[in-house]
Design an enzyme around this catalytic site. Structure first.
Site, PDB file in Angstrom:
ATOM      1  N   GLU A  94      -7.440 -12.093   1.058  1.00 13.53           N
ATOM      2  CA  GLU A  94      -8.303 -10.933   1.294  1.00 13.53           C
ATOM      3  C   GLU A  94      -9.012 -10.571  -0.003  1.00 13.53           C
ATOM      4  O   GLU A  94      -8.383 -10.068  -0.936  1.00 13.53           O
ATOM      5  CB  GLU A  94      -7.487  -9.751   1.800  1.00 13.53           C
ATOM      6  CG  GLU A  94      -6.809  -9.999   3.135  1.00 13.53           C
ATOM      7  CD  GLU A  94      -5.860  -8.887   3.537  1.00 13.53           C
ATOM      8  OE1 GLU A  94      -5.389  -8.907   4.695  1.00 13.53           O
ATOM      9  OE2 GLU A  94      -5.579  -7.995   2.698  1.00 13.53           O
TER      10      GLU A  94
ATOM     11  N   HIS B  91       0.832  -1.207   0.000  1.00 19.91           N
ATOM     12  CA  HIS B  91       0.000   0.000   0.000  1.00 19.91           C
ATOM     13  C   HIS B  91       0.866   1.257   0.000  1.00 19.91           C
ATOM     14  O   HIS B  91       0.481   2.287  -0.555  1.00 19.91           O
ATOM     15  CB  HIS B  91      -0.920   0.007   1.225  1.00 19.91           C
ATOM     16  CG  HIS B  91      -2.143  -0.827   1.077  1.00 19.91           C
ATOM     17  ND1 HIS B  91      -3.282  -0.381   0.426  1.00 19.91           N
ATOM     18  CD2 HIS B  91      -2.419  -2.086   1.499  1.00 19.91           C
ATOM     19  CE1 HIS B  91      -4.209  -1.332   0.464  1.00 19.91           C
ATOM     20  NE2 HIS B  91      -3.715  -2.374   1.105  1.00 19.91           N
TER      21      HIS B  91
ATOM     22  N   HIS C 283      -8.511  -6.927  -1.385  1.00 16.33           N
ATOM     23  CA  HIS C 283      -7.183  -6.378  -1.675  1.00 16.33           C
ATOM     24  C   HIS C 283      -6.772  -6.648  -3.128  1.00 16.33           C
ATOM     25  O   HIS C 283      -6.778  -7.785  -3.591  1.00 16.33           O
ATOM     26  CB  HIS C 283      -6.136  -6.994  -0.739  1.00 16.33           C
ATOM     27  CG  HIS C 283      -4.751  -6.484  -0.979  1.00 16.33           C
ATOM     28  ND1 HIS C 283      -4.207  -5.436  -0.264  1.00 16.33           N
ATOM     29  CD2 HIS C 283      -3.806  -6.862  -1.861  1.00 16.33           C
ATOM     30  CE1 HIS C 283      -2.993  -5.201  -0.703  1.00 16.33           C
ATOM     31  NE2 HIS C 283      -2.717  -6.052  -1.669  1.00 16.33           N
TER      32      HIS C 283
ATOM     33  N   ASP D 186      -7.751  -1.344  -1.295  1.00 15.97           N
ATOM     34  CA  ASP D 186      -8.748  -2.215  -0.664  1.00 15.97           C
ATOM     35  C   ASP D 186     -10.130  -1.674  -0.996  1.00 15.97           C
ATOM     36  O   ASP D 186     -10.437  -0.508  -0.682  1.00 15.97           O
ATOM     37  CB  ASP D 186      -8.549  -2.246   0.849  1.00 15.97           C
ATOM     38  CG  ASP D 186      -7.228  -2.873   1.247  1.00 15.97           C
ATOM     39  OD1 ASP D 186      -6.712  -3.699   0.479  1.00 15.97           O
ATOM     40  OD2 ASP D 186      -6.707  -2.536   2.338  1.00 15.97           O
TER      41      ASP D 186
END
Length: 285
Positions: free
Chosen positions: A240, A173, A243, A180
């Site tokens: 995830e 990130h 993500h 996200d």
């Protein structure tokens, strides 16, 4: 007799000279080989530069505010408030702004256009994330006494188990190329977020793309998001479903920035450098 001795002496001297020449030539060749080896070793064994000082607080010129490019993309940074797994506002989040590297931002807009045709929109829960926020996550995970969010975010884990699986000391990130996202209903007057099967940042099996026990609608929503994002150039992350990462377009080392997310670009005098590191081997989120 004298002539014979003279000839013999000449032959001895000639043999000595030839031996001397051969030794000299051997030394020269050995020296050249050593020189070539040292030169090649100097260049081939020299490690690629993996660290350099850059301005911590300066937002790169190719980082853009996603909502300014496409206002239909909602931004609700979870770390700007207290509704996150740490249970407090996270260091480095001083505004509800989603910054992304320009290529990633354009790809996100493309994905949003695909979803709009299905009556859906993208809501961003996190985009660029400062390094200091990542450090705060690690510090939180190492504190065994702070468990106020366990029931809601990690009911099946001890905090220390989250390190290396869901929480890492390095996050993509911070490069501005990871985001996200969830979906929201364009037809709902309140722009209600779509039920995706679990909340954002839930640490557990239900966060996986292929999690068991999901309803047909929840699975369909995840698949729609994944299809739109991957069609636009993003790569998904199995653990995830929210993500996604946009690949680099060059071979330069990843740079993990630490400028504060704020309304105005300001300089923070107490911070002045970040680490420029090339991730080798594993992918870190």
């Amino acid at each position: 007799m004298a002539r014979w001795q003279t000839l013999q002496n000449f032959q001895q001297r000639s043999g000595f000279v030839r031996r001397l020449n051969r030794k000299f030539l051997k030394y020269v060749l050995n020296f050249l080989c050593l020189f070539v080896f040292l030169c090649s070793s100097t260049f081939s064994m020299r490690p690629a530069p993996t660290e350099s000082a850059v301005d911590l607080m300066k937002k790169p010129s190719d980082f853009v505010d996603v909502s300014k490019l496409d206002p239909s993309i909602q931004v609700d940074l979870q770390y700007f408030g207290e509704a996150n797994f740490v249970g407090r506002k996270i260091n480095g989040y001083e505004a509800n702004k989603a910054f992304l590297q320009q290529g990633a931002a354009k790809a996100l807009i493309a994905a949003n256009k695909i979803l709009e045709k299905q009556g859906l929109g993208i809501v961003v829960y996190d985009a660029y994330r400062p390094r200091r926020a990542v450090d705060e996550f690690v510090t939180w995970a190492k504190d065994p006494f702070d468990t106020k969010t366990k029931k809601e975010f990690y009911p099946d884990f001890d905090k220390m188990q989250l390190l290396g699986v869901y929480i890492s000391g390095i996050s993509r990130h911070a490069t501005g190329r990871a985001v996200d996202v969830f979906l929201y209903d364009l037809c709902d007057e309140n722009k209600k977020v779509v039920d995706m099967g679990c909340r954002f940042d839930f640490f557990g099996e239900r966060s996986s793309h292929d999690a068991k026990g999901l309803t047909e609608e929840q699975t369909e929503s995840r698949n729609k998001l994944k299809t739109a994002m991957e069609s636009s150039g993003f790569k998904s992350y199995d653990k995830e479903f929210w993500h996604y990462e946009f690949p680099k377009t060059n071979t330069d080392p990843d740079v993990f920035y630490d400028f504060v997310i704020c309304e105005e670009e300001i300089q923070m005098p107490e911070l002045s450098s970040i680490i420029k590191t090339e991730i080798q081997g594993q992918v870190i989120y």
